[in-house]
Design a protein around this motif. Sequence first.
Motif, PDB file in Angstrom:
ATOM      1  N   GLU A  66      35.271  41.082  21.298  1.00  0.00           N
ATOM      2  CA  GLU A  66      36.649  40.792  21.729  1.00  0.00           C
ATOM      3  C   GLU A  66      37.159  41.942  22.601  1.00  0.00           C
ATOM      4  OE1 GLU A  66      39.005  38.170  20.692  1.00  0.00           O
ATOM      5  OE2 GLU A  66      36.972  37.331  20.598  1.00  0.00           O
ATOM      6  N   PRO A  67      38.071  41.702  23.532  1.00  0.00           N
ATOM      7  CA  PRO A  67      38.628  42.821  24.300  1.00  0.00           C
ATOM      8  C   PRO A  67      39.373  43.796  23.379  1.00  0.00           C
ATOM      9  CG  PRO A  67      39.781  40.753  24.811  1.00  0.00           C
ATOM     10  CD  PRO A  67      38.594  40.405  23.969  1.00  0.00           C
ATOM     11  N   TRP A 105      37.759  46.509  29.931  1.00  0.00           N
ATOM     12  CA  TRP A 105      36.999  45.330  29.466  1.00  0.00           C
ATOM     13  C   TRP A 105      37.229  44.167  30.430  1.00  0.00           C
ATOM     14  CZ3 TRP A 105      37.442  40.264  28.019  1.00  0.00           C
ATOM     15  CH2 TRP A 105      36.467  39.732  27.174  1.00  0.00           C
ATOM     16  N   PHE A 106      38.510  43.935  30.795  1.00  0.00           N
ATOM     17  CA  PHE A 106      38.812  42.821  31.697  1.00  0.00           C
ATOM     18  C   PHE A 106      38.280  43.063  33.112  1.00  0.00           C
ATOM     19  CE2 PHE A 106      41.747  41.466  28.349  1.00  0.00           C
ATOM     20  CZ  PHE A 106      41.434  40.113  28.323  1.00  0.00           C
ATOM     21  N   GLU A 141      43.522  41.999  33.553  1.00  0.00           N
ATOM     22  CA  GLU A 141      43.597  40.919  32.564  1.00  0.00           C
ATOM     23  C   GLU A 141      44.186  39.656  33.201  1.00  0.00           C
ATOM     24  OE1 GLU A 141      45.381  42.387  29.009  1.00  0.00           O
ATOM     25  OE2 GLU A 141      45.469  40.420  28.053  1.00  0.00           O
ATOM     26  N   LYS A 170      35.454  44.481  33.698  1.00  0.00           N
ATOM     27  CA  LYS A 170      34.040  44.084  33.623  1.00  0.00           C
ATOM     28  C   LYS A 170      33.917  42.556  33.649  1.00  0.00           C
ATOM     29  CE  LYS A 170      29.704  45.064  31.347  1.00  0.00           C
ATOM     30  NZ  LYS A 170      28.998  46.007  30.483  1.00  0.00           N
ATOM     31  N   LYS A 171      34.787  41.908  32.910  1.00  0.00           N
ATOM     32  CA  LYS A 171      34.778  40.442  32.872  1.00  0.00           C
ATOM     33  C   LYS A 171      35.043  39.871  34.281  1.00  0.00           C
ATOM     34  CE  LYS A 171      34.858  36.434  30.932  1.00  0.00           C
ATOM     35  NZ  LYS A 171      33.570  35.907  30.502  1.00  0.00           N
ATOM     36  N   GLN A 193      32.113  40.059  36.607  1.00  0.00           N
ATOM     37  CA  GLN A 193      31.156  38.978  36.358  1.00  0.00           C
ATOM     38  C   GLN A 193      31.589  37.711  37.110  1.00  0.00           C
ATOM     39  OE1 GLN A 193      31.085  37.463  32.317  1.00  0.00           O
ATOM     40  NE2 GLN A 193      29.126  38.488  31.985  1.00  0.00           N
ATOM     41  N   LEU A 194      32.866  37.375  37.010  1.00  0.00           N
ATOM     42  CA  LEU A 194      33.369  36.160  37.663  1.00  0.00           C
ATOM     43  C   LEU A 194      33.265  36.275  39.182  1.00  0.00           C
ATOM     44  CD1 LEU A 194      36.542  35.620  35.432  1.00  0.00           C
ATOM     45  CD2 LEU A 194      34.392  34.342  35.324  1.00  0.00           C
ATOM     46  N   VAL A 247      41.711  37.887  35.519  1.00  0.00           N
ATOM     47  CA  VAL A 247      40.753  37.076  34.760  1.00  0.00           C
ATOM     48  C   VAL A 247      41.400  35.738  34.369  1.00  0.00           C
ATOM     49  CG1 VAL A 247      39.456  36.913  32.586  1.00  0.00           C
ATOM     50  CG2 VAL A 247      39.376  39.021  33.935  1.00  0.00           C
ATOM     51  N   LEU A 252      31.002  42.840  26.575  1.00  0.00           N
ATOM     52  CA  LEU A 252      31.696  41.564  26.759  1.00  0.00           C
ATOM     53  C   LEU A 252      31.411  40.560  25.634  1.00  0.00           C
ATOM     54  CD1 LEU A 252      31.480  40.924  30.621  1.00  0.00           C
ATOM     55  CD2 LEU A 252      33.345  41.934  29.316  1.00  0.00           C
ATOM     56  N   THR A 253      30.413  40.886  24.769  1.00  0.00           N
ATOM     57  CA  THR A 253      30.156  39.969  23.659  1.00  0.00           C
ATOM     58  C   THR A 253      31.181  40.202  22.541  1.00  0.00           C
ATOM     59  OG1 THR A 253      28.638  41.499  22.587  1.00  0.00           O
ATOM     60  CG2 THR A 253      27.675  39.911  24.142  1.00  0.00           C
TER      61      THR A 253
END
Length: 491
Positions: free
Chosen positions: A24-25, A35-36, A165, A38-39, A42-43, A168, A21-22
């Motif tokens: 860019e997607p 990737w999204f 995506e 995983k993001k 987190q949220l 998010v 996540l550090t």
Amino acid sequence: MENKETVFNTEIDKLIDSMDLTQEPPAKEPERQYWFMKKARQLVQEKEKELGRPLRACTVTFGCQMNSRDSEKLAGVLERIGYVETEDENADFVIYNTCTVRENANQRVYGRLGYLHSLKKKNPHMMIALCGCMMQEPQVVEKLKKSYSFVNLIFGTHNIYKFAELVVSALLSDRMVIDIWKDTDKIVEDLPVERKYPFKSGVNIMFGCNNFCSYCIVPYVRGRERSRNPRDIIREIERLVADGVVEVMLLGQNVNSYGKNLEEPMTFAQLLQEVEKIEGLTRIRFMTSHPKDLSDELIEVMKNSRKICRHIHLPLQSGSSRILKLMNRRYDKEKYLDLVRKIREAMPDISLTTDIIVGFPGETEEDFLETMDVVEKVRYDSAFTFIYSKRTGTPAAVMEDQVPEDVVKDRFDRLLKKVQEIGREMSSRDTGTVQEVLVEEQNSQDPHLVTGRLSNNLLVHFPGDVSLIGQLCKVELLECKGFYYMGRKVG
Ligand code: SAH
Ligand code: SF4
Ligand code: F3S
């Protein structure tokens, strides 16, 4: 609900975990969506901490099998990002996957949105999302923007693969997020799915429709016909079988035109032969067959198959050749009856079902009697009958001679009576025989009974326990009660 497609989803979980996540997607799909996911995880976790309880998500489906399968994909994503699935709409994330094939489908969505609004007032961080066919209509989105501003996320049929995506964006925004595409030529594979049944599954073989029947909105909201690559279809079914699935339903608006736009063209009958080879798979169904494209090759393949179920859904729409022409169906009464004759000659035990529209613009009593005539000649096991619904943007919507409501209602009642009468007689024809059934569930009214499905798609209730669910059993059909049987397990 128990976690299905576990092997596949565990693999996807690993891929999601491996995302950084550090960075860019990624631009490439489906990695971008991992990737999204995983993001979003987190949220969701942050929100859980804040509320001190798990978050729950509810997916509500309107419309056809295609939408049901899409909803399993939505549920797959929601589950991967940490929501607990619930059937209760009083949840933290509610998504309506909508249908717009007839006006009453739209009305139901507006009605239920009112109810969701009252729930959201009590649970202000509730997320409300809308997707599916209805969202592809600009006037719908306008209305939602104006009068339903409490909705958080709106997207359409072409970009459903980027659900993670979009979630998010919606979680990070305090305004309504809207993303609707006009069309797409893209098919994204390898996204998570949360199946409703462990033992059976729908499998998309194609998307969209090119037929433009003059009454129908589907080509406008689902876009142009795109066939999935046969290797992707086979791989998906093999994976499903490895996960306990014994029956698949191959899905498309017109499965008989499968494969025409592939780089290496292939017919639907050829695809069926490939699917038949998959070991461990015992039943194959498909939906929907357009009569204009149902080939002799398909009839032959079905006849020789051990796995393809003895059922064809063959929408008639109207029995009048004149109306069929106005509907742009590209077959006439004679061609349809001839097709039915060929099918029945090859497979006398086949069950035929259909869709019929009553009250298409300009339909006269004479035209209607032609429909009744086909119903009497074909003798369907069952038929879905619909009152014609005007869909803005379709050619039929501007046709003259829209039929008065009371006339349509009268025809509809006469047709319904006829199809039910014949359906009852046809359904009972296997009384006394022993048939193979796939047990689907415990009977909701009597827990001592289970409910299974015959190859011809009829249901049978018989004494048994939940351990039989997902298994094929031999059942003697003791008595037909209209459109289902009562039976007794014999093996
Ligand atoms: N692709 C399928 C049908 C998908 S829509 C096919 O061609 O057979 C499912 C059914 O909804 C159709 O078969 C038709 O009977 C009905 N339908 C579609 N548009 C309609 C409309 N405007 N009014 C009433 N019924 C409609
Ligand atoms: Fe609609 Fe006709 Fe396409 Fe079926 S084949 S989805 S009825 S346009
Ligand atoms: Fe409805 Fe869309 Fe299916 S309009 S019938 S959900 S393709």
